[in-house]
Design a protein around this motif. Structure first.
Motif, PDB file in Angstrom:
ATOM      1  N   LEU A  16       0.817  -1.209   0.000  1.00  0.00           N
ATOM      2  CA  LEU A  16       0.000   0.000   0.000  1.00  0.00           C
ATOM      3  C   LEU A  16       0.853   1.262   0.000  1.00  0.00           C
ATOM      4  O   LEU A  16       0.526   2.243  -0.656  1.00  0.00           O
ATOM      5  CB  LEU A  16      -0.958  -0.002   1.191  1.00  0.00           C
ATOM      6  CG  LEU A  16      -2.105  -1.001   1.105  1.00  0.00           C
ATOM      7  CD1 LEU A  16      -2.889  -1.039   2.408  1.00  0.00           C
ATOM      8  CD2 LEU A  16      -3.019  -0.685  -0.061  1.00  0.00           C
ATOM      9  N   ARG A  17       1.984   1.253   0.704  1.00  0.00           N
ATOM     10  CA  ARG A  17       2.892   2.412   0.685  1.00  0.00           C
ATOM     11  C   ARG A  17       3.463   2.622  -0.710  1.00  0.00           C
ATOM     12  O   ARG A  17       3.575   3.750  -1.182  1.00  0.00           O
ATOM     13  CB  ARG A  17       4.011   2.240   1.710  1.00  0.00           C
ATOM     14  CG  ARG A  17       3.689   2.982   2.994  1.00  0.00           C
ATOM     15  CD  ARG A  17       4.866   3.029   3.942  1.00  0.00           C
ATOM     16  NE  ARG A  17       4.564   2.092   5.017  1.00  0.00           N
ATOM     17  CZ  ARG A  17       5.247   0.990   5.292  1.00  0.00           C
ATOM     18  NH1 ARG A  17       6.322   0.690   4.620  1.00  0.00           N
ATOM     19  NH2 ARG A  17       4.885   0.198   6.264  1.00  0.00           N
ATOM     20  N   LEU A  33     -16.173   7.463  -9.138  1.00  0.00           N
ATOM     21  CA  LEU A  33     -16.555   6.056  -9.096  1.00  0.00           C
ATOM     22  C   LEU A  33     -15.792   5.262  -8.039  1.00  0.00           C
ATOM     23  O   LEU A  33     -16.313   4.319  -7.453  1.00  0.00           O
ATOM     24  CB  LEU A  33     -16.329   5.434 -10.477  1.00  0.00           C
ATOM     25  CG  LEU A  33     -16.714   3.983 -10.680  1.00  0.00           C
ATOM     26  CD1 LEU A  33     -18.209   3.788 -10.485  1.00  0.00           C
ATOM     27  CD2 LEU A  33     -16.307   3.525 -12.075  1.00  0.00           C
ATOM     28  N   PHE A  34     -14.547   5.656  -7.764  1.00  0.00           N
ATOM     29  CA  PHE A  34     -13.679   4.895  -6.866  1.00  0.00           C
ATOM     30  C   PHE A  34     -13.367   5.590  -5.538  1.00  0.00           C
ATOM     31  O   PHE A  34     -12.677   5.027  -4.697  1.00  0.00           O
ATOM     32  CB  PHE A  34     -12.347   4.595  -7.566  1.00  0.00           C
ATOM     33  CG  PHE A  34     -12.512   3.870  -8.863  1.00  0.00           C
ATOM     34  CD1 PHE A  34     -12.919   2.549  -8.893  1.00  0.00           C
ATOM     35  CD2 PHE A  34     -12.267   4.514 -10.070  1.00  0.00           C
ATOM     36  CE1 PHE A  34     -13.075   1.872 -10.096  1.00  0.00           C
ATOM     37  CE2 PHE A  34     -12.417   3.845 -11.271  1.00  0.00           C
ATOM     38  CZ  PHE A  34     -12.830   2.523 -11.284  1.00  0.00           C
ATOM     39  N   GLN A  35     -13.863   6.792  -5.323  1.00  0.00           N
ATOM     40  CA  GLN A  35     -13.425   7.599  -4.178  1.00  0.00           C
ATOM     41  C   GLN A  35     -13.752   7.006  -2.808  1.00  0.00           C
ATOM     42  O   GLN A  35     -13.077   7.319  -1.830  1.00  0.00           O
ATOM     43  CB  GLN A  35     -13.963   9.019  -4.278  1.00  0.00           C
ATOM     44  CG  GLN A  35     -15.454   9.148  -4.101  1.00  0.00           C
ATOM     45  CD  GLN A  35     -15.925  10.574  -4.345  1.00  0.00           C
ATOM     46  OE1 GLN A  35     -15.162  11.426  -4.775  1.00  0.00           O
ATOM     47  NE2 GLN A  35     -17.188  10.819  -4.071  1.00  0.00           N
ATOM     48  N   GLU A  40      -7.209  -1.213   0.082  1.00  0.00           N
ATOM     49  CA  GLU A  40      -7.075  -2.573  -0.456  1.00  0.00           C
ATOM     50  C   GLU A  40      -7.859  -2.728  -1.758  1.00  0.00           C
ATOM     51  O   GLU A  40      -7.387  -3.343  -2.711  1.00  0.00           O
ATOM     52  CB  GLU A  40      -7.549  -3.608   0.573  1.00  0.00           C
ATOM     53  CG  GLU A  40      -6.675  -3.698   1.803  1.00  0.00           C
ATOM     54  CD  GLU A  40      -6.974  -2.631   2.850  1.00  0.00           C
ATOM     55  OE1 GLU A  40      -7.936  -1.840   2.688  1.00  0.00           O
ATOM     56  OE2 GLU A  40      -6.225  -2.583   3.837  1.00  0.00           O
ATOM     57  N   ALA A  41      -9.062  -2.151  -1.793  1.00  0.00           N
ATOM     58  CA  ALA A  41      -9.876  -2.225  -3.007  1.00  0.00           C
ATOM     59  C   ALA A  41      -9.241  -1.407  -4.134  1.00  0.00           C
ATOM     60  O   ALA A  41      -9.254  -1.822  -5.296  1.00  0.00           O
ATOM     61  CB  ALA A  41     -11.298  -1.750  -2.723  1.00  0.00           C
ATOM     62  N   VAL A  45      -8.066  -2.628  -7.918  1.00  0.00           N
ATOM     63  CA  VAL A  45      -8.379  -1.955  -9.185  1.00  0.00           C
ATOM     64  C   VAL A  45      -7.095  -1.623  -9.936  1.00  0.00           C
ATOM     65  O   VAL A  45      -6.953  -1.918 -11.131  1.00  0.00           O
ATOM     66  CB  VAL A  45      -9.213  -0.676  -8.947  1.00  0.00           C
ATOM     67  CG1 VAL A  45      -9.327   0.154 -10.214  1.00  0.00           C
ATOM     68  CG2 VAL A  45     -10.596  -1.034  -8.411  1.00  0.00           C
ATOM     69  N   LEU A  46      -6.140  -0.996  -9.253  1.00  0.00           N
ATOM     70  CA  LEU A  46      -4.902  -0.575  -9.909  1.00  0.00           C
ATOM     71  C   LEU A  46      -4.056  -1.740 -10.392  1.00  0.00           C
ATOM     72  O   LEU A  46      -3.358  -1.627 -11.397  1.00  0.00           O
ATOM     73  CB  LEU A  46      -4.084   0.317  -8.983  1.00  0.00           C
ATOM     74  CG  LEU A  46      -4.644   1.724  -8.836  1.00  0.00           C
ATOM     75  CD1 LEU A  46      -3.936   2.464  -7.724  1.00  0.00           C
ATOM     76  CD2 LEU A  46      -4.528   2.485 -10.134  1.00  0.00           C
ATOM     77  N   SER A  47      -4.125  -2.863  -9.701  1.00  0.00           N
ATOM     78  CA  SER A  47      -3.334  -4.017 -10.129  1.00  0.00           C
ATOM     79  C   SER A  47      -3.871  -4.612 -11.430  1.00  0.00           C
ATOM     80  O   SER A  47      -3.188  -5.376 -12.089  1.00  0.00           O
ATOM     81  CB  SER A  47      -3.307  -5.083  -9.032  1.00  0.00           C
ATOM     82  OG  SER A  47      -4.584  -5.653  -8.849  1.00  0.00           O
ATOM     83  N   ARG A  48      -5.082  -4.232 -11.802  1.00  0.00           N
ATOM     84  CA  ARG A  48      -5.689  -4.727 -13.040  1.00  0.00           C
ATOM     85  C   ARG A  48      -5.776  -3.649 -14.121  1.00  0.00           C
ATOM     86  O   ARG A  48      -6.269  -3.883 -15.208  1.00  0.00           O
ATOM     87  CB  ARG A  48      -7.072  -5.291 -12.747  1.00  0.00           C
ATOM     88  CG  ARG A  48      -6.970  -6.659 -12.114  1.00  0.00           C
ATOM     89  CD  ARG A  48      -8.043  -6.913 -11.105  1.00  0.00           C
ATOM     90  NE  ARG A  48      -7.883  -8.233 -10.488  1.00  0.00           N
ATOM     91  CZ  ARG A  48      -7.081  -8.481  -9.474  1.00  0.00           C
ATOM     92  NH1 ARG A  48      -6.353  -7.540  -8.958  1.00  0.00           N
ATOM     93  NH2 ARG A  48      -6.991  -9.690  -8.956  1.00  0.00           N
TER      94      ARG A  48
END
Length: 95
Positions: A16-17, A33-35, A40-41, A45-48
């Motif tokens: 996360l850091r 949409l993501f705020q 973790e969520a 999202v970012l990993s995809r």
């Protein structure tokens, strides 16, 4: 807390850091949409996330193609339209 749980928690904190230094993290986090997502969520999202760049007038997807992803416009603009024939283009929205 058992040993494996402690390792997992520490690894998650490090990930996360690192995520916070990612150039897309702030952009996605501040997108309506993501705020409200947890860190973790957001990581999920970012990993995809696959960043793509398109040229002016390049077609991103065609009418009636199945949806397989979500497009997020980071910079620039997009015209969303549908066709009612060969040359009949109806503009739905310009973003």
């Amino acid at each position: 807390m058992n040993f494996l749980a402690k390792i997992y928690e520490r690894t998650s904190q490090i990930a996360l850091r690192k995520l916070e230094s990612d150039h897309n993290y702030k952009f996605i986090r501040d997108t309506y949409l993501f705020q409200d997502l947890s860190p973790e969520a957001l990581y999920f999202v970012l990993s995809r996330l696959i960043e793509r760049r398109y040229t002016s007038d390049e077609l991103i997807f065609k009418q009636d193609n199945p949806s397989v992803c979500l497009f997020i416009v980071k910079r620039g603009g997009v015209e969303v339209y549908f066709s009612r024939g060969d040359d009949d283009k109806v503009i739905f929205q310009t973003v």
